[in-house]
Design a protein around this motif. Structure first.
Motif, PDB file in Angstrom:
ATOM      1  N   LEU A 133      14.173   0.753   4.131  1.00  0.00           N
ATOM      2  CA  LEU A 133      14.188   1.362   2.800  1.00  0.00           C
ATOM      3  C   LEU A 133      13.036   0.848   1.949  1.00  0.00           C
ATOM      4  CD1 LEU A 133      18.041   1.278   2.188  1.00  0.00           C
ATOM      5  CD2 LEU A 133      16.620   3.274   2.769  1.00  0.00           C
ATOM      6  N   GLN A 134      12.691  -0.413   2.117  1.00  0.00           N
ATOM      7  CA  GLN A 134      11.572  -0.977   1.363  1.00  0.00           C
ATOM      8  C   GLN A 134      10.248  -0.358   1.797  1.00  0.00           C
ATOM      9  OE1 GLN A 134      11.516  -5.170   0.083  1.00  0.00           O
ATOM     10  NE2 GLN A 134       9.702  -5.338   1.383  1.00  0.00           N
ATOM     11  N   ILE A 135      10.047  -0.177   3.099  1.00  0.00           N
ATOM     12  CA  ILE A 135       8.826   0.474   3.584  1.00  0.00           C
ATOM     13  C   ILE A 135       8.743   1.890   3.030  1.00  0.00           C
ATOM     14  CG2 ILE A 135       7.684   1.452   5.630  1.00  0.00           C
ATOM     15  CD1 ILE A 135       8.662  -1.049   7.180  1.00  0.00           C
ATOM     16  N   ALA A 136       9.838   2.633   3.115  1.00  0.00           N
ATOM     17  CA  ALA A 136       9.834   4.016   2.629  1.00  0.00           C
ATOM     18  C   ALA A 136       9.542   4.077   1.136  1.00  0.00           C
ATOM     19  CB  ALA A 136      11.167   4.680   2.951  1.00  0.00           C
ATOM     20  N   ASP A 137      10.181   3.216   0.371  1.00  0.00           N
ATOM     21  CA  ASP A 137       9.989   3.192  -1.072  1.00  0.00           C
ATOM     22  C   ASP A 137       8.557   2.799  -1.433  1.00  0.00           C
ATOM     23  OD1 ASP A 137      10.927   3.197  -3.845  1.00  0.00           O
ATOM     24  OD2 ASP A 137      10.833   1.005  -3.725  1.00  0.00           O
ATOM     25  N   HIS A 138       8.070   1.750  -0.830  1.00  0.00           N
ATOM     26  CA  HIS A 138       6.726   1.256  -1.098  1.00  0.00           C
ATOM     27  C   HIS A 138       5.676   2.304  -0.732  1.00  0.00           C
ATOM     28  CE1 HIS A 138       3.030  -1.049  -0.185  1.00  0.00           C
ATOM     29  NE2 HIS A 138       3.365  -1.656  -1.311  1.00  0.00           N
ATOM     30  N   ASN A 139       5.807   2.876   0.454  1.00  0.00           N
ATOM     31  CA  ASN A 139       4.833   3.874   0.888  1.00  0.00           C
ATOM     32  C   ASN A 139       4.858   5.095  -0.020  1.00  0.00           C
ATOM     33  OD1 ASN A 139       4.158   2.121   2.905  1.00  0.00           O
ATOM     34  ND2 ASN A 139       4.827   3.436   4.584  1.00  0.00           N
ATOM     35  N   ALA A 140       6.043   5.570  -0.385  1.00  0.00           N
ATOM     36  CA  ALA A 140       6.146   6.755  -1.240  1.00  0.00           C
ATOM     37  C   ALA A 140       5.457   6.525  -2.583  1.00  0.00           C
ATOM     38  CB  ALA A 140       7.610   7.135  -1.451  1.00  0.00           C
ATOM     39  N   TYR A 141       5.634   5.355  -3.148  1.00  0.00           N
ATOM     40  CA  TYR A 141       5.005   5.021  -4.428  1.00  0.00           C
ATOM     41  C   TYR A 141       3.476   5.125  -4.330  1.00  0.00           C
ATOM     42  CZ  TYR A 141       3.710   2.212  -8.504  1.00  0.00           C
ATOM     43  OH  TYR A 141       3.168   1.763  -9.673  1.00  0.00           O
ATOM     44  N   HIS A 142       2.916   4.514  -3.296  1.00  0.00           N
ATOM     45  CA  HIS A 142       1.455   4.490  -3.177  1.00  0.00           C
ATOM     46  C   HIS A 142       0.899   5.814  -2.654  1.00  0.00           C
ATOM     47  CE1 HIS A 142       1.069   0.482  -4.621  1.00  0.00           C
ATOM     48  NE2 HIS A 142       1.941   0.031  -3.709  1.00  0.00           N
ATOM     49  N   ILE A 143       1.672   6.550  -1.886  1.00  0.00           N
ATOM     50  CA  ILE A 143       1.242   7.889  -1.469  1.00  0.00           C
ATOM     51  C   ILE A 143       1.099   8.774  -2.703  1.00  0.00           C
ATOM     52  CG2 ILE A 143       1.958   9.991  -0.244  1.00  0.00           C
ATOM     53  CD1 ILE A 143       3.270   8.030   1.859  1.00  0.00           C
ATOM     54  N   ALA A 144       2.021   8.666  -3.622  1.00  0.00           N
ATOM     55  CA  ALA A 144       1.917   9.436  -4.869  1.00  0.00           C
ATOM     56  C   ALA A 144       0.650   9.057  -5.627  1.00  0.00           C
ATOM     57  CB  ALA A 144       3.156   9.212  -5.729  1.00  0.00           C
ATOM     58  N   GLU A 145       0.307   7.785  -5.622  1.00  0.00           N
ATOM     59  CA  GLU A 145      -0.929   7.366  -6.279  1.00  0.00           C
ATOM     60  C   GLU A 145      -2.153   7.975  -5.597  1.00  0.00           C
ATOM     61  OE1 GLU A 145      -0.259   3.085  -8.269  1.00  0.00           O
ATOM     62  OE2 GLU A 145      -0.216   3.073  -6.079  1.00  0.00           O
ATOM     63  N   ILE A 146      -2.139   8.046  -4.278  1.00  0.00           N
ATOM     64  CA  ILE A 146      -3.247   8.667  -3.544  1.00  0.00           C
ATOM     65  C   ILE A 146      -3.399  10.123  -3.978  1.00  0.00           C
ATOM     66  CG2 ILE A 146      -4.035   9.446  -1.268  1.00  0.00           C
ATOM     67  CD1 ILE A 146      -2.722   6.826  -0.148  1.00  0.00           C
ATOM     68  N   VAL A 147      -2.288  10.825  -4.105  1.00  0.00           N
ATOM     69  CA  VAL A 147      -2.339  12.224  -4.535  1.00  0.00           C
ATOM     70  C   VAL A 147      -2.922  12.327  -5.940  1.00  0.00           C
ATOM     71  CG1 VAL A 147      -0.941  14.263  -5.083  1.00  0.00           C
ATOM     72  CG2 VAL A 147      -0.495  12.973  -2.988  1.00  0.00           C
ATOM     73  N   VAL A 148      -2.527  11.430  -6.845  1.00  0.00           N
ATOM     74  CA  VAL A 148      -3.068  11.441  -8.208  1.00  0.00           C
ATOM     75  C   VAL A 148      -4.573  11.197  -8.182  1.00  0.00           C
ATOM     76  CG1 VAL A 148      -3.087  10.210 -10.421  1.00  0.00           C
ATOM     77  CG2 VAL A 148      -0.911  10.830  -9.355  1.00  0.00           C
ATOM     78  N   VAL A 149      -5.016  10.215  -7.415  1.00  0.00           N
ATOM     79  CA  VAL A 149      -6.456   9.938  -7.321  1.00  0.00           C
ATOM     80  C   VAL A 149      -7.178  11.172  -6.783  1.00  0.00           C
ATOM     81  CG1 VAL A 149      -8.233   8.527  -6.205  1.00  0.00           C
ATOM     82  CG2 VAL A 149      -6.170   7.435  -7.108  1.00  0.00           C
TER      83      VAL A 149
END
Length: 158
Positions: A133-149
């Motif tokens: 769950l931590q991997i999924a949560d962490h990755n989702a957070y930073h994937i969203a940042e990649i999309v914003v960038v």
């Protein structure tokens, strides 16, 4: 394996591979022009390269912690973020993407190999389920940042 455990494993695998509610990692990093990987748009503190490298390092650390009692985590926070804003070569970029995919698949294999709920012997209460769950949560957070960038750089599909 119990039916309920298999259902949980299937859902965890789906979640780790990007879930159903948002963009997955592979889609987020697909077809980014190499020359933009080191750009920090509009005063943001990180580039796509730094976000991808951070995902790679953190996911690797959680995987290794989950399976190896002698694993030493990097020093927080500097060990989890690259100093370089861009990869040195296209090969370095490709290798980072392959490492993320490899480590994610290794963690998914680990999920199916043991008890999801048992405390990891060398941890302080963590379980494989918690790490998933931590991997999924962490990755989702930073994937969203990649999309914003990508949006700010004008290289995201609309």
């Amino acid at each position: 394996m119990e039916k309920h455990t298999q259902i949980l494993l299937d859902e965890l695998q789906k979640l780790l591979n990007g879930g159903g509610a948002h963009v997955g990692f592979n889609e987020a990093v697909e077809n980014i022009p190499f020359h933009l990987l080191g750009e920090k748009p509009h005063g943001l503190p990180y580039s796509i390269w730094q976000l991808v490298s951070h995902i790679r390092i953190a996911q690797w650390d959680m995987l290794e912690f989950s399976k190896d009692g002698s694993h030493q985590s990097p020093k927080w926070p500097e060990g989890y973020w690259p100093k370089e804003t861009a990869p040195s070569s296209k090969e370095e970029w490709t290798q980072a993407l392959k490492a993320i995919d490899h480590d994610l698949n290794s963690f998914i294999d680990l999920l199916a190999s043991g008890n999801l709920y048992e405390a990891i012997p060398h941890g302080d209460g963590q379980s494989i389920l918690r790490e998933a769950l931590q991997i999924a949560d962490h990755n989702a957070y930073h994937i969203a940042e990649i999309v914003v960038v990508r949006r700010l750089l004008g290289v995201w599909k609309n």
